[in-house]
Design a protein around this motif. Structure first.
Motif, mmCIF file in Angstrom:
data_model
loop_
_atom_site.group_PDB
_atom_site.id
_atom_site.type_symbol
_atom_site.label_atom_id
_atom_site.label_comp_id
_atom_site.label_asym_id
_atom_site.label_seq_id
_atom_site.Cartn_x
_atom_site.Cartn_y
_atom_site.Cartn_z
ATOM 1 N N GLN A 265 71.970 116.228 38.095
ATOM 2 C CA GLN A 265 71.567 116.578 39.837
ATOM 3 C C GLN A 265 71.088 115.567 41.154
ATOM 4 O OE1 GLN A 265 73.912 118.760 41.016
ATOM 5 N NE2 GLN A 265 74.242 119.481 38.693
ATOM 6 N N GLU A 266 70.475 115.044 40.047
ATOM 7 C CA GLU A 266 69.308 114.269 40.933
ATOM 8 C C GLU A 266 70.772 112.850 41.018
ATOM 9 O OE1 GLU A 266 64.869 113.292 39.563
ATOM 10 O OE2 GLU A 266 66.293 114.455 37.859
ATOM 11 N N TRP A 267 71.099 112.212 40.324
ATOM 12 C CA TRP A 267 71.859 110.994 40.982
ATOM 13 C C TRP A 267 73.223 111.599 41.306
ATOM 14 C CZ3 TRP A 267 70.594 106.518 40.103
ATOM 15 C CH2 TRP A 267 69.636 106.302 38.816
ATOM 16 N N GLU A 268 73.277 112.669 41.066
ATOM 17 C CA GLU A 268 74.451 113.118 42.050
ATOM 18 C C GLU A 268 73.520 113.187 43.311
ATOM 19 O OE1 GLU A 268 76.324 117.596 43.599
ATOM 20 O OE2 GLU A 268 77.358 116.453 41.483
ATOM 21 N N ALA A 269 72.642 113.834 44.315
ATOM 22 C CA ALA A 269 71.317 113.876 45.177
ATOM 23 C C ALA A 269 71.356 112.027 46.072
ATOM 24 C CB ALA A 269 70.186 114.689 45.158
ATOM 25 N N TRP A 270 71.191 111.250 44.507
ATOM 26 C CA TRP A 270 70.757 110.162 44.879
ATOM 27 C C TRP A 270 72.214 109.167 45.803
ATOM 28 C CZ3 TRP A 270 73.226 105.309 42.790
ATOM 29 C CH2 TRP A 270 72.669 104.649 42.979
ATOM 30 N N GLY A 271 73.071 109.237 45.140
ATOM 31 C CA GLY A 271 74.555 109.059 45.126
ATOM 32 C C GLY A 271 74.682 109.604 47.137
ATOM 33 N N ALA A 272 75.113 110.689 47.312
ATOM 34 C CA ALA A 272 75.084 111.627 48.784
ATOM 35 C C ALA A 272 73.834 110.994 49.940
ATOM 36 C CB ALA A 272 74.787 113.232 48.391
ATOM 37 N N GLU A 273 72.741 110.442 49.485
ATOM 38 C CA GLU A 273 71.588 110.091 50.406
ATOM 39 C C GLU A 273 72.024 108.034 50.342
ATOM 40 O OE1 GLU A 273 66.919 108.862 50.307
ATOM 41 O OE2 GLU A 273 67.641 109.579 48.677
ATOM 42 N N HIS A 274 72.499 107.746 49.524
ATOM 43 C CA HIS A 274 73.196 105.676 49.433
ATOM 44 C C HIS A 274 74.908 105.846 49.194
ATOM 45 C CE1 HIS A 274 68.672 105.027 48.589
ATOM 46 N NE2 HIS A 274 68.721 105.864 47.765
ATOM 47 N N ASP A 275 75.419 106.591 49.712
ATOM 48 C CA ASP A 275 76.507 106.802 49.708
ATOM 49 C C ASP A 275 77.751 106.076 48.815
ATOM 50 O OD1 ASP A 275 78.837 106.669 51.518
ATOM 51 O OD2 ASP A 275 78.959 105.233 52.227
ATOM 52 N N VAL A 276 76.840 106.088 47.619
ATOM 53 C CA VAL A 276 77.479 106.286 46.559
ATOM 54 C C VAL A 276 78.383 107.022 45.814
ATOM 55 C CG1 VAL A 276 77.644 105.262 44.201
ATOM 56 C CG2 VAL A 276 75.466 104.338 45.975
ATOM 57 N N PRO A 277 79.278 106.675 45.810
ATOM 58 C CA PRO A 277 80.388 107.992 44.620
ATOM 59 C C PRO A 277 80.039 108.112 43.104
ATOM 60 C CG PRO A 277 81.627 105.934 44.745
ATOM 61 C CD PRO A 277 80.669 105.718 45.127
ATOM 62 N N VAL A 278 78.593 108.823 43.461
ATOM 63 C CA VAL A 278 78.604 109.168 42.316
ATOM 64 C C VAL A 278 78.115 110.599 42.067
ATOM 65 C CG1 VAL A 278 76.747 108.036 42.305
ATOM 66 C CG2 VAL A 278 77.404 109.188 40.272
ATOM 67 N N VAL A 279 78.358 111.919 41.056
ATOM 68 C CA VAL A 279 78.150 113.367 40.940
ATOM 69 C C VAL A 279 78.213 113.653 39.626
ATOM 70 C CG1 VAL A 279 80.210 113.590 42.616
ATOM 71 C CG2 VAL A 279 80.961 114.011 40.630
ATOM 72 N N ALA A 280 77.174 115.174 39.026
ATOM 73 C CA ALA A 280 77.294 115.113 37.604
ATOM 74 C C ALA A 280 78.624 115.690 37.112
ATOM 75 C CB ALA A 280 75.944 115.778 37.951
ATOM 76 N N VAL A 281 78.831 116.019 36.402
ATOM 77 C CA VAL A 281 80.059 116.179 36.064
ATOM 78 C C VAL A 281 79.580 117.938 35.071
ATOM 79 C CG1 VAL A 281 81.768 116.243 33.639
ATOM 80 C CG2 VAL A 281 80.432 114.221 34.390
ATOM 81 N N ARG A 282 80.092 118.818 35.735
ATOM 82 C CA ARG A 282 80.299 120.414 35.559
ATOM 83 C C ARG A 282 81.156 120.408 34.408
ATOM 84 N NH1 ARG A 282 78.276 118.237 40.614
ATOM 85 N NH2 ARG A 282 77.165 119.639 41.801
#
Length: 282
Positions: A265-282
């Motif tokens: 979830q931290e990486w997902e927030a990081w991706g949104a902040e830096h415009d990188v397409p990365v999300v947590a796998v649900r």
């Protein structure tokens, strides 16, 4: 609509009679309803078998539609269906042609009585295979879409892609009526829908080792400190930014090590902040 209100939307004024049960037909009918069409859903005396296992789904699929239960094997039920078709623009079905023929519904008979009616029929496969039995699982299996060959699919790809094709075919058929004054009969095949979904796989794009099948470090799933992340940095600017921000070389191993530093979830927030397409796998 059953409550007498007037619908709005791009298909407002279009009346659809749907005999198509289970999933592809109702999903397509919901799309048509959301676009403003007035949909009458006709079920058999026992209702839709899907309601027994997923009643909430059926309620969602049939919201804002009128539902009637008719016995189409007797004269009264057939007469009521004929009344509905007298005022309809579109007929949706999902039974095999032989079963519909026993109810008096053939392309010839429908065209003769309702020449402006657009009939879109969902079948297992179009043409000579229209009488074959099957469901989403068999269509995915035949199309090579079952990843392991042992696990059941979580997404009913053939059913849902077929539903989209049905909506397209309805719009094209209505256009045909507008241009030429006649409706006609069109089949939409579940196996054809599944096969088209498998085209990237057949061309090596998503198979093992393919660019979208694990072969590229920029498009992959990685373990995080907790959970997993999906990275889809295919475009050069995304890929360059990902490597620069993580300060790593673009290899599977380097990225795998880097993603272990934070939770998914931290990486997902990081991706949104830096415009990188990365999300947590649900």
């Amino acid at each position: 609509m059953s409550d007498g209100s007037v619908r709005t939307g791009r298909l407002a004024g279009i009346r659809v009679v749907s005999l198509a049960g289970t999933l592809p037909g109702p999903v397509a009918a919901r799309r048509l309803t959301r676009e403003g069409a007035d949909v009458v859903r006709v079920e058999g005396p026992g209702g839709d078998i899907l309601r027994a296992v997923a009643p909430a789904l059926v309620d969602d699929l049939t919201r804002d539609q009128e539902t009637l239960q008719l016995n189409l094997k007797d004269a009264a039920g057939q007469d009521r269906l004929a009344e509905l078709l007298d005022g309809a623009h579109v007929l949706l079905t999902s039974s095999r042609p032989a079963a519909l023929a026993r109810l008096g519904l053939t392309p010839e008979s429908v065209a003769q009585r309702w020449p402006r009616l657009a009939w879109v029929a969902i079948v297992g496969a179009t043409g000579d295979r229209a009488e074959e039995a099957g469901h989403d699982l068999t269509y995915q299996a035949e199309a090579g879409l079952l990843a392991s060959g042992t696990e059941l699919p979580r997404v009913l790809l053939a059913d849902l892609s077929c539903a989209e094709r049905v909506v397209t075919e309805v719009v094209l058929s209505l256009r045909e009526v507008e241009l030429h004054g006649t409706g006609g009969y069109a089949e939409v095949g579940l196996i054809e829908s599944a096969r088209d979904l498998g085209e990237p796989l057949r061309h090596g794009l998503t198979g093992p080792g393919g660019v979208l099948g694990g072969g590229s470090p920029s498009y992959n799933i990685y373990p995080a400190r907790s959970g997993r992340v999906a990275l889809a940095a295919l475009e050069p600017h995304f890929w360059t930014r990902t490597q620069e921000l993580l300060d790593v070389e673009g290899t599977h191993e380097a990225l795998a090590e880097a993603f272990l530093e934070r939770d998914a979830q931290e990486w997902e927030a990081w991706g949104a902040e830096h415009d990188v397409p990365v999300v947590a796998v649900r």
